[in-house]
Structure formats: C-alpha cells, structure tokens
Write an enzyme that holds these catalytic residues in place. Structure first.
Site, PDB file in Angstrom:
ATOM      1  N   ARG A   1       0.858  -1.183   0.000  1.00 15.54           N
ATOM      2  CA  ARG A   1       0.000   0.000   0.000  1.00 15.54           C
ATOM      3  C   ARG A   1       0.894   1.232   0.000  1.00 15.54           C
ATOM      4  O   ARG A   1       1.924   1.271   0.696  1.00 15.54           O
ATOM      5  CB  ARG A   1      -0.907   0.029   1.240  1.00 15.54           C
TER       6      ARG A   1
ATOM      7  N   GLU B   1      -2.858   7.599  -4.030  1.00 12.18           N
ATOM      8  CA  GLU B   1      -3.379   6.948  -5.221  1.00 12.18           C
ATOM      9  C   GLU B   1      -4.758   7.505  -5.603  1.00 12.18           C
ATOM     10  O   GLU B   1      -5.586   7.681  -4.709  1.00 12.18           O
ATOM     11  CB  GLU B   1      -3.514   5.446  -4.897  1.00 12.18           C
TER      12      GLU B   1
ATOM     13  N   HIS C   1      -1.115   0.014  -9.823  1.00 17.81           N
ATOM     14  CA  HIS C   1      -1.753  -0.938  -8.900  1.00 17.81           C
ATOM     15  C   HIS C   1      -2.235  -2.193  -9.643  1.00 17.81           C
ATOM     16  O   HIS C   1      -3.431  -2.513  -9.655  1.00 17.81           O
ATOM     17  CB  HIS C   1      -2.908  -0.269  -8.132  1.00 17.81           C
TER      18      HIS C   1
HETATM   19  C1  DGY Z   1      -5.513  -6.227  -2.598  1.00 19.11           C
HETATM   20  O1  DGY Z   1      -6.228  -7.215  -2.765  1.00 19.11           O
HETATM   21  O2  DGY Z   1      -5.345  -5.723  -1.496  1.00 19.11           O
HETATM   22  C2  DGY Z   1      -4.837  -5.681  -3.798  1.00 19.11           C
HETATM   23  O3  DGY Z   1      -4.160  -4.510  -3.544  1.00 19.11           O
HETATM   24  C3  DGY Z   1      -5.853  -5.492  -4.901  1.00 19.11           C
HETATM   25  O4  DGY Z   1      -5.201  -5.722  -6.057  1.00 19.11           O
END
Ligand code: DGY
Length: 323
Positions: free
Chosen positions: A240, A269, A287
C-alpha cells in the site's frame, strides 16, 4: 430479520456475480467502473444486509450509518485498510477479505518490478519508443545484477514468501522482517534470515514492502529508513502506498541516497508524486498486483463464497473479523 439483500458497490468479475446469483438473496450491483456516488450508495445501503466492496469503497461511520440492517462487508481485496474494522465490529458487522487467491499474481509483479528497475527495462523501452537514434555499446544502459544480492522482505506473509521463492530462484539471498520469525522449516526452504527492521534496511540491496497498511506501518519507510539504506539499493512497493513516505523517497532519489524504486502503489493513489514522474530510475505501474483475469475472477468468487456462507449460517471462509 430483514430479507437478505446484497449490494455490490463496484463492478466485479462475472464468477463473483454468478456465485451471488446462486444465493437466496436479492442482488443489486453498481455496474460501472466509475465510483458509485454517495447518494446512490446510501440509497442502496438503506436496505442492504450485505455489502460487497472494492478497495476504493471507504467503509467508515458514514457508510455504516447509512446501512442499519448491514451484517456483512465482503471486501474484494486482501488489504482491508479501506474498512474501519473496529467500527464494523461495534455494529455487529462481519468483515471478510480475499487472501490466498492473489498471492502468486502479486509476487509475480513484485519480482517483475525488481527486474524492471535493476535492469532498466522501462527506461530501455522508453528509449526505443522515443524514436531517438541508438546503437549497442559495451557501456550502454548498464543495470545492476541481482544474483548474490540481498532481497530484504518487509512482511513475510503469503505474498512475501511467494516473492522469496521467486527471488531465490533468481539467485538472491533472502532477509526478512516480521514481528515474529516464520517457522524454521519455512526459513530453511526459502534460505531466509530474520533481521530487525533497521538491520534489514542497512543490509539489503533490494527492499520489498509486503506488509499490510495499518497505523503502525504508516510511513514505515521514511527519511530515517532511507538514511539507513545503501545508496546502491532499490525499493519495491506492491503493498500500500502510504507505507512509504513518497516525499522522502523523492528526496532520497534526488540526493543519490537510493538507486531506484519500483512502485505499484502510491501514497495518494491515483495521484503520483510529481517528483517521481520524470525519473528514469523509477518504475511506476498502476496498482496491477492482482490484475490478471484469473486472479480477479478468483477474488470475486471468494468474496461471493463468503457472502453465500454467511447467508447459509455457516462460518465465512476468509474472515477478517467475525461478529
Ligand atoms: C488487494 O487485494 O489488497 C490488492 O491490492 C488489490 O489488487
């Protein structure tokens, strides 16, 4: 008891919709890739017993206020930092996520970013597409080999382990940091060594972020961390964005305190720090960690399996928190 009504608050792949259609619930879905407007969301939540959410749906007090009959939030993502889990728990709402099914896809992207940034692949591709004349030379666009180099994995969960397995096959040495070391047989299989976080930052040639985003991991990689890292090191983030202080990353790159970065996720983002955009030593992708047909289908199906289980009075398959 309210009649089961499932609202799907973002467009999800067909395997998920098919599985929801097999349940006894009435199903309503927002059928657009644009975010659902708050007024429409609240109108649907008013009679919903289940909400299927994407990582772009924020589940907070306002969301829960609009949903008096809600019993379950099924997030179609492994990360659930978009959900205020304690607030859900306080209101008797179970939260589920989709771990496991995206492990390989995300580890592939992390390994891909390692190769892209160390071998300057995106930069080379840009050169060809620019139409600039070029010719092979012994010293053109030399990158950095990864064999015998240390990959430091921050967060040795399923994705961290899958990345370690890939990196080991590429000849890298594996260090990792977790609150607790993984089982000795896993360490042995991966040839992985536990390190304290500062030690890992200092020892690694590539640092990969694979931990969840929580209050504790906000800006885990900050100016202090960049100060500990080797100037020849690379940073990879597929977890993240806000785990990395993006402004500090730009400062470190500008000061030559870091060799490069491969980023799949961003602090604000979909905005990307303007200092990253022109840099050739940075690889930026939007992403894409779990973005394969198979994986996104499996994520939607697992979220719907959780919905079905709870509607049938069974235990959810992959709970974050059961109420
Ligand atoms: C998640 O599942 O947390 C991913 O970031 C989505 O692609």
């Amino acid at each position: 008891m309210s009649a089961p009504r499932v609202v799907v608050l973002g467009r999800i792949p067909q395997p998920g919709m098919d599985r929801l259609a097999e349940t006894s619930a009435e199903v309503w879905a927002w059928d657009s890739d644009e975010p659902i407007p708050d007024a429409e969301r609240d109108a649907q939540l008013a009679t919903a017993t289940t909400a299927v959410t994407l990582l772009t749906n924020r589940v907070d007090a306002a969301f829960l206020d609009a949903a008096p009959n809600l019993r379950h939030v099924a997030n179609v993502a492994v990360g659930y930092n978009n959900i205020d889990v304690p607030a859900c728990t306080a209101r008797g709402v179970t939260v589920t996520n989709t771990p496991g099914v995206l492990t390989d896809a995300t580890a592939d992207i992390a390994m891909g970013l390692i190769l892209m940034v160390t071998r300057r692949l995106a930069e080379g591709e840009r050169l060809i597409r620019s139409g600039e004349p070029w010719k092979w030379s012994m010293f053109m666009m030399l990158g950095s080999g990864i064999q015998g180099r240390t990959l430091g994995i921050v967060g040795m969960g399923a994705i961290g382990e899958a990345l370690a397995q890939r990196a080991k096959a590429f000849g890298m040495d594996i260090a990792y940091h977790n609150r607790r070391p993984v089982a000795p047989d896993v360490e042995q299989r991966l040839g992985a060594t536990w390190m304290g976080l500062d030690e890992l930052f200092a020892a690694s040639d590539v640092v990969s972020i694979n931990c969840p985003y929580t209050d504790d991991t906000h800006h885990l990689v900050d100016a202090r961390a960049f100060g500990l890292m080797k100037p020849s090191a690379y940073l990879i983030n597929t977890a993240r964005g806000p785990i990395v202080d993006e402004a500090a990353l730009v400062d470190a790159l500008e000061a030559g305190r870091l060799a490069g970065a491969g980023l799949d996720v961003f602090e604000h983002e979909p905005q990307v720090h303007p200092g990253l955009i022109p840099r050739d030593d940075v690889v930026l992708i939007p992403h894409l960690g779990s973005a394969t047909e198979e994986t996104r289908g499996a994520m939607a199906k697992l979220a719907a399996d959780n919905v079905a289980a709870i509607l049938e009075g069974a235990a959810p398959l992959t709970p974050v928190h059961v109420v």
